[in-house]
Design a protein around this motif. Structure first.
Motif, PDB file in Angstrom:
ATOM      1  N   ARG A  53       1.028  -1.112   0.264  1.00  0.00           N
ATOM      2  CA  ARG A  53       0.043   0.201  -0.336  1.00  0.00           C
ATOM      3  C   ARG A  53       0.838   1.056   0.072  1.00  0.00           C
ATOM      4  NH1 ARG A  53      -3.910  -1.044   5.028  1.00  0.00           N
ATOM      5  NH2 ARG A  53      -4.108   1.411   4.585  1.00  0.00           N
ATOM      6  N   SER A  54       1.915   1.470  -0.193  1.00  0.00           N
ATOM      7  CA  SER A  54       2.993   2.068  -0.261  1.00  0.00           C
ATOM      8  C   SER A  54       4.396   1.932  -0.909  1.00  0.00           C
ATOM      9  CB  SER A  54       3.694   2.318   1.432  1.00  0.00           C
ATOM     10  OG  SER A  54       4.714   3.608   1.355  1.00  0.00           O
ATOM     11  N   THR A  55       5.151   2.383  -0.687  1.00  0.00           N
ATOM     12  CA  THR A  55       6.234   2.888  -2.314  1.00  0.00           C
ATOM     13  C   THR A  55       7.601   3.103  -1.108  1.00  0.00           C
ATOM     14  OG1 THR A  55       6.472   5.160  -3.005  1.00  0.00           O
ATOM     15  CG2 THR A  55       5.189   3.518  -4.009  1.00  0.00           C
ATOM     16  N   PRO A  56       8.615   2.348  -1.693  1.00  0.00           N
ATOM     17  CA  PRO A  56       9.801   2.761  -0.683  1.00  0.00           C
ATOM     18  C   PRO A  56      10.271   4.479  -1.175  1.00  0.00           C
ATOM     19  CG  PRO A  56      10.387   1.235  -2.424  1.00  0.00           C
ATOM     20  CD  PRO A  56       8.495   1.821  -3.074  1.00  0.00           C
ATOM     21  N   ALA A  57       9.968   5.109  -2.276  1.00  0.00           N
ATOM     22  CA  ALA A  57       9.779   6.555  -2.218  1.00  0.00           C
ATOM     23  C   ALA A  57       8.919   7.599  -0.534  1.00  0.00           C
ATOM     24  CB  ALA A  57       9.506   6.815  -3.015  1.00  0.00           C
ATOM     25  N   ASN A  99      12.106  11.089  -4.827  1.00  0.00           N
ATOM     26  CA  ASN A  99      12.585  11.289  -4.177  1.00  0.00           C
ATOM     27  C   ASN A  99      13.553  13.144  -4.447  1.00  0.00           C
ATOM     28  OD1 ASN A  99      12.019   8.800  -2.370  1.00  0.00           O
ATOM     29  ND2 ASN A  99      10.831  10.442  -1.539  1.00  0.00           N
ATOM     30  N   ALA A 100      13.545  13.868  -4.016  1.00  0.00           N
ATOM     31  CA  ALA A 100      13.999  14.584  -4.474  1.00  0.00           C
ATOM     32  C   ALA A 100      14.605  14.827  -2.510  1.00  0.00           C
ATOM     33  CB  ALA A 100      13.483  16.386  -4.771  1.00  0.00           C
ATOM     34  N   ASP A 111      15.940   7.606  -6.275  1.00  0.00           N
ATOM     35  CA  ASP A 111      15.452   6.641  -6.769  1.00  0.00           C
ATOM     36  C   ASP A 111      15.181   5.566  -5.430  1.00  0.00           C
ATOM     37  OD1 ASP A 111      13.461   5.147  -7.464  1.00  0.00           O
ATOM     38  OD2 ASP A 111      13.432   6.028  -9.032  1.00  0.00           O
ATOM     39  N   SER A 112      14.834   5.462  -4.303  1.00  0.00           N
ATOM     40  CA  SER A 112      15.250   3.661  -3.665  1.00  0.00           C
ATOM     41  C   SER A 112      15.057   3.015  -4.107  1.00  0.00           C
ATOM     42  CB  SER A 112      14.951   3.693  -2.666  1.00  0.00           C
ATOM     43  OG  SER A 112      13.898   4.921  -2.284  1.00  0.00           O
ATOM     44  N   TYR A 113      13.285   2.982  -5.447  1.00  0.00           N
ATOM     45  CA  TYR A 113      12.985   1.429  -5.706  1.00  0.00           C
ATOM     46  C   TYR A 113      13.217   0.671  -6.693  1.00  0.00           C
ATOM     47  CZ  TYR A 113       9.989  -1.242  -8.193  1.00  0.00           C
ATOM     48  OH  TYR A 113       8.666  -2.393  -8.636  1.00  0.00           O
ATOM     49  N   LEU A 114      14.081   2.047  -7.595  1.00  0.00           N
ATOM     50  CA  LEU A 114      14.434   1.282  -9.046  1.00  0.00           C
ATOM     51  C   LEU A 114      16.113   0.929  -8.585  1.00  0.00           C
ATOM     52  CD1 LEU A 114      13.309   3.328 -12.123  1.00  0.00           C
ATOM     53  CD2 LEU A 114      13.044   1.207 -11.282  1.00  0.00           C
ATOM     54  N   ALA A 115      16.521   1.272  -7.021  1.00  0.00           N
ATOM     55  CA  ALA A 115      18.027   1.113  -6.858  1.00  0.00           C
ATOM     56  C   ALA A 115      17.779  -0.044  -6.914  1.00  0.00           C
ATOM     57  CB  ALA A 115      18.206   1.836  -5.952  1.00  0.00           C
ATOM     58  N   ASN A 133      21.504  -0.975  -6.802  1.00  0.00           N
ATOM     59  CA  ASN A 133      22.256  -0.025  -8.283  1.00  0.00           C
ATOM     60  C   ASN A 133      22.635   1.804  -7.698  1.00  0.00           C
ATOM     61  OD1 ASN A 133      22.784   2.170  -9.941  1.00  0.00           O
ATOM     62  ND2 ASN A 133      21.413   0.630 -11.612  1.00  0.00           N
ATOM     63  N   GLU A 134      24.045   1.806  -7.548  1.00  0.00           N
ATOM     64  CA  GLU A 134      24.313   2.670  -6.477  1.00  0.00           C
ATOM     65  C   GLU A 134      24.162   4.415  -6.870  1.00  0.00           C
ATOM     66  OE1 GLU A 134      25.551   5.665  -3.986  1.00  0.00           O
ATOM     67  OE2 GLU A 134      26.146   3.602  -3.776  1.00  0.00           O
ATOM     68  N   ASN A 135      23.877   4.356  -8.234  1.00  0.00           N
ATOM     69  CA  ASN A 135      23.495   5.164  -9.920  1.00  0.00           C
ATOM     70  C   ASN A 135      22.003   5.909  -9.127  1.00  0.00           C
ATOM     71  OD1 ASN A 135      25.459   4.405 -11.228  1.00  0.00           O
ATOM     72  ND2 ASN A 135      24.776   2.849 -12.049  1.00  0.00           N
ATOM     73  N   TYR A 136      21.522   5.525  -8.741  1.00  0.00           N
ATOM     74  CA  TYR A 136      19.705   6.145  -7.943  1.00  0.00           C
ATOM     75  C   TYR A 136      19.738   7.087  -6.776  1.00  0.00           C
ATOM     76  CZ  TYR A 136      17.795   3.584 -11.854  1.00  0.00           C
ATOM     77  OH  TYR A 136      17.318   3.303 -13.489  1.00  0.00           O
ATOM     78  N   PHE A 137      21.536   7.744  -6.314  1.00  0.00           N
ATOM     79  CA  PHE A 137      21.276   7.927  -5.526  1.00  0.00           C
ATOM     80  C   PHE A 137      22.127   9.358  -5.671  1.00  0.00           C
ATOM     81  CE2 PHE A 137      24.041   9.530  -1.269  1.00  0.00           C
ATOM     82  CZ  PHE A 137      22.916  10.181  -0.474  1.00  0.00           C
ATOM     83  N   LEU A 138      20.965  10.817  -5.463  1.00  0.00           N
ATOM     84  CA  LEU A 138      21.755  11.844  -6.053  1.00  0.00           C
ATOM     85  C   LEU A 138      21.793  11.467  -7.516  1.00  0.00           C
ATOM     86  CD1 LEU A 138      24.579  12.731  -2.950  1.00  0.00           C
ATOM     87  CD2 LEU A 138      22.592  12.825  -3.325  1.00  0.00           C
ATOM     88  N   VAL A 139      21.349  11.580  -8.290  1.00  0.00           N
ATOM     89  CA  VAL A 139      21.146  10.937  -9.642  1.00  0.00           C
ATOM     90  C   VAL A 139      20.610  12.677 -10.452  1.00  0.00           C
ATOM     91  CG1 VAL A 139      20.338  10.585 -11.944  1.00  0.00           C
ATOM     92  CG2 VAL A 139      19.859   9.430  -9.458  1.00  0.00           C
ATOM     93  N   ASP A 140      21.766  13.075 -11.511  1.00  0.00           N
ATOM     94  CA  ASP A 140      21.876  14.178 -12.024  1.00  0.00           C
ATOM     95  C   ASP A 140      20.697  13.869 -13.210  1.00  0.00           C
ATOM     96  OD1 ASP A 140      22.333  16.232 -14.068  1.00  0.00           O
ATOM     97  OD2 ASP A 140      23.919  14.925 -14.559  1.00  0.00           O
ATOM     98  N   PRO A 141      19.635  15.460 -12.947  1.00  0.00           N
ATOM     99  CA  PRO A 141      18.362  15.568 -13.256  1.00  0.00           C
ATOM    100  C   PRO A 141      18.462  15.404 -15.372  1.00  0.00           C
ATOM    101  CG  PRO A 141      18.852  17.182 -11.714  1.00  0.00           C
ATOM    102  CD  PRO A 141      20.612  16.136 -12.213  1.00  0.00           C
ATOM    103  N   ASN A 142      19.874  15.376 -15.753  1.00  0.00           N
ATOM    104  CA  ASN A 142      20.067  15.406 -16.828  1.00  0.00           C
ATOM    105  C   ASN A 142      20.049  14.468 -17.207  1.00  0.00           C
ATOM    106  OD1 ASN A 142      20.063  17.816 -17.419  1.00  0.00           O
ATOM    107  ND2 ASN A 142      22.160  17.857 -16.690  1.00  0.00           N
ATOM    108  N   LYS A 143      20.554  13.168 -16.919  1.00  0.00           N
ATOM    109  CA  LYS A 143      20.653  11.715 -16.913  1.00  0.00           C
ATOM    110  C   LYS A 143      18.947  11.445 -16.441  1.00  0.00           C
ATOM    111  CE  LYS A 143      25.784  11.513 -16.715  1.00  0.00           C
ATOM    112  NZ  LYS A 143      26.783  10.920 -15.488  1.00  0.00           N
ATOM    113  N   LEU A 144      18.654  10.926 -15.739  1.00  0.00           N
ATOM    114  CA  LEU A 144      16.930  11.119 -14.458  1.00  0.00           C
ATOM    115  C   LEU A 144      16.672  11.087 -15.722  1.00  0.00           C
ATOM    116  CD1 LEU A 144      16.322   9.788 -12.225  1.00  0.00           C
ATOM    117  CD2 LEU A 144      15.514  11.538 -11.275  1.00  0.00           C
TER     118      LEU A 144
END
Length: 177
Positions: A53-57, A99-100, A111-115, A133-144
């Motif tokens: 009923r909820s998400t990691p975010a 999240n932000a 994005d703790s779900y896709l991580a 997948n470490e790449n979803y912590f402090l993701v560059d908006p231009n990549k996200l």
């Protein structure tokens, strides 16, 4: 869990956010149990996550708020493994939350779900294993923007009126480029 949120050894916002992110991406929700659960508490949101009923975010948001971090929930569409280039995206199939978190004077994307990516178990035991997948912590908006399209484009720090066009074309360019 409360030790995690209120750790006296963690004094800066980046370390707090990272600690919460790693805890969420490592924790097996099937093992979560509490003797008592207060309304609007981190325990409640974790039980909701366990029940689907909820998400990691939402968990990340709640834990950040309890830890004194400024955090936002962002909703929108995200391309996942089932996305085929050029297919229409509907909220029913591609709705996603991320999240932000405000660290060192700027909003950073998480994005703790896709991580946490499930790995297919070929042993036949039926047990799911996960890869981090470490790449979803402090993701560059231009990549996200290659995979995530927020309902409110400013959530990615973009004021570009062409954001949706960029979102829909970026994966195609990435694959063909």
């Amino acid at each position: 869990m409360w030790d995690l949120i209120f750790s006296v050894n963690v004094t800066n916002d980046l370390a707090k956010a990272r600690l919460i992110f790693r805890w969420i991406t490592k924790k097996d929700v099937a093992d979560i149990e509490f003797k008592t659960v207060e309304k609007d508490s981190p325990e409640e949101i974790l039980i909701w996550l366990k029940m689907g009923r909820s998400t990691p975010a939402h968990v990340f948001y709640t834990m950040c708020c309890f830890a004194g971090l400024h955090c936002k929930l962002i909703s929108g569409l995200a391309k996942g493994a089932n996305y085929k280039i050029g297919q229409p995206m509907t909220p029913e199939e591609y709705q996603h939350w991320w999240n932000a978190v405000y660290i060192y004077g700027k909003w950073c994307l998480v994005d703790s779900y896709l991580a946490t990516i499930p790995i297919i178990n070929k042993t036949g035991t039926g047990e799911l294993k996960y890869s981090f997948n470490e790449n979803y912590f402090l993701v560059d908006p231009n990549k996200l923007i290659y995979t995530h399209f927020p309902e409110e484009p400013q959530a990615l720090g973009c004021t570009d009126g062409m954001l949706k066009i960029r979102f829909l074309k970026n994966l195609k360019n990435l694959v063909s480029g």
